[in-house]
Design an enzyme around this catalytic site. Structure first.
Site, PDB file in Angstrom:
ATOM      1  N   HIS A 189       0.802  -1.224   0.000  1.00 50.30           N
ATOM      2  CA  HIS A 189       0.000   0.000   0.000  1.00 50.30           C
ATOM      3  C   HIS A 189       0.835   1.275   0.000  1.00 50.30           C
ATOM      4  O   HIS A 189       0.515   2.239   0.714  1.00 50.30           O
ATOM      5  CB  HIS A 189      -0.976   0.023   1.186  1.00 50.30           C
ATOM      6  CG  HIS A 189      -2.222  -0.777   0.942  1.00 50.30           C
ATOM      7  ND1 HIS A 189      -2.762  -1.614   1.891  1.00 50.30           N
ATOM      8  CD2 HIS A 189      -3.014  -0.865  -0.123  1.00 50.30           C
ATOM      9  CE1 HIS A 189      -3.846  -2.190   1.407  1.00 50.30           C
ATOM     10  NE2 HIS A 189      -4.026  -1.748   0.176  1.00 50.30           N
ATOM     11  N   HIS A 289      -6.683  -4.696 -11.122  1.00 46.63           N
ATOM     12  CA  HIS A 289      -7.028  -4.167  -9.800  1.00 46.63           C
ATOM     13  C   HIS A 289      -8.546  -4.073  -9.705  1.00 46.63           C
ATOM     14  O   HIS A 289      -9.198  -3.589 -10.634  1.00 46.63           O
ATOM     15  CB  HIS A 289      -6.410  -2.771  -9.655  1.00 46.63           C
ATOM     16  CG  HIS A 289      -6.672  -2.112  -8.345  1.00 46.63           C
ATOM     17  ND1 HIS A 289      -7.374  -0.912  -8.239  1.00 46.63           N
ATOM     18  CD2 HIS A 289      -6.328  -2.459  -7.092  1.00 46.63           C
ATOM     19  CE1 HIS A 289      -7.417  -0.565  -6.967  1.00 46.63           C
ATOM     20  NE2 HIS A 289      -6.794  -1.474  -6.248  1.00 46.63           N
TER      21      HIS A 289
HETATM   22 MG   LIG Z   1      -3.310  -2.603  -4.000  1.00 50.06          MG
END
Ligand SMILES: [Mg+2]
Length: 386
Positions: A189, A289
């Protein structure tokens, strides 16, 4: 056939776009710029001024027209372009009575391998999540952080040695629980500096993660390439990129071994297809994603169906990340939501278009929930990436 209306629709934390034609067809898309849903919806309404009255089948032309009108680029513009693009592909499929993947050249696979989201507030909870996913038949888990995410309103401090060594110890535990039946997609992240990312990567590469996702911030492609050159774990990145041009630059510098285009952010199915092709030319894998709704999943599956270099599909679980914060029930949100087949895959639909439609009462059933602007601070008062 002409476009009659273009409408943004807020449902729970999602932003959908519905496009209707004068022949009665309805196309559905979703935006991936989830931090800026209101701004994206306003952009969709602005684009509607151009789109109403146009032929919906001129998908590439409309993409070029909207993108190149002012060259402003960025997430809000591209979230809007993406949602519109997906809805136009959905209309095209329905018009020709065929799935979108058929319009893209036909399926190269019948089902898509998925990774399941694992959430937890402690390492024990994350280990339980891996064990549960394994028990349900998943062969890969992701969103799997080696760092325990404390609440964002708690200030942060950690020594360097504890930060890296605790993270490496967590990954060792994940591997113990997963065995060799389940691949680990380690998610950072964007929270590390390049020097930290290299140290952590070297410390965990013996556990053979499938990839290390977003070890550093997305701003500087050369930093991602530096980390990739120093460690023996594939780097997966790209979820904050908004065009195939950015992915081309990333790959030209050797910044990723797997790309993570968000179909709802990179210009829809049109943009994601181009990114998959650019990656294919470098033997780089595609892991779309997909942190949002079953509409996003359905759009991603068109890429999974047709990209030879597809590796894995992100497949959200039923929560937003913490126990009790539930996402809308996919079956009450849409018709045709993709389901896990119990063997770590989801079936790719052959329904016309992208294969999902919004339930008529979704908006009333799941009113819009605005995300709070909240990021974590260091004990010294400065901003921390978490
Ligand atoms: Mg990610």
């Amino acid at each position: 056939m002409r476009i009659e209306s273009v409408t943004p629709i807020f449902v729970d934390r999602y932003l959908f776009v519905e496009i209707r034609t004068d022949t009665g067809l309805v196309g559905l898309g979703e935006s991936g710029a989830w931090g800026f849903q209101e701004g994206t919806a306003a952009t969709v309404e602005r684009f509607a001024e151009y789109l109403v009255g146009q032929d919906p089948l001129k998908i590439e032309h409309h993409w070029q027209y909207l993108y190149r009108w002012t060259h402003f680029r960025g997430s809000v513009v591209m979230g809007a372009v993406s949602a519109i693009d997906i809805a136009l592909w959905d209309i095209a499929g329905k018009h020709f009575e065929t799935p979108v993947h058929q319009l893209l050249g036909g399926k190269v696979r019948d089902r898509a391998r998925v990774y399941y989201h694992v959430f937890g507030e402690t390492t024990d909870e994350l280990c339980e999540g891996i064990a549960a996913a394994r028990g349900e038949g998943y062969t890969a888990v992701g969103h799997l952080t080696p760092f325990v995410d404390a609440p964002r309103d708690e200030s942060y401090f950690e020594t360097h040695v504890r930060k890296i060594e605790n993270a490496a110890a967590s990954v060792a535990r994940y591997r113990e629980v997963a065995g060799t039946d389940v691949d680990l997609c380690i998610e950072i992240h964007r929270r590390l500096a390049p020097y930290e990312a290299v140290q952590l990567g070297l410390a965990i590469q013996e556990y053979t993660p499938l990839f290390l996702e977003d070890p550093v911030l997305p701003d500087n492609i050369d930093e991602m390439a530096y980390v990739a050159s120093k460690i023996n774990i594939p780097i997966a990145t790209g979820e904050r990129y908004t065009s195939h041009w950015e992915f081309q630059m990333l790959l030209a510098r050797g910044g990723a071994q797997m790309v993570r285009p968000d179909v709802c952010l990179v210009g829809g199915i049109t943009g994601a297809r181009k990114i998959a092709a650019i990656a294919e030319a470098s033997h780089v894998g595609v892991v779309p994603h997909n942190p949002l709704s079953p509409v996003s999943t359905a759009a991603c599956l068109q890429i999974a169906a047709t990209a030879p270099n597809f590796v894995l599909q992100e497949f959200p679980n039923e929560t937003w990340g913490s126990a009790g914060d539930m996402r809308p029930d996919p079956a009450k949100l849409v018709t045709g939501a993709a389901l896990h087949d119990g063997e770590g895959f989801v079936h790719i639909s052959d329904e016309p278009g992208i294969g999902v439609a919004l339930q008529a009462d979704a908006e009333q059933r799941y009113p819009y929930r605005k995300r709070q602007i909240l990021t974590r601070l260091h004990v010294d008062g400065s901003v921390v990436d978490q």
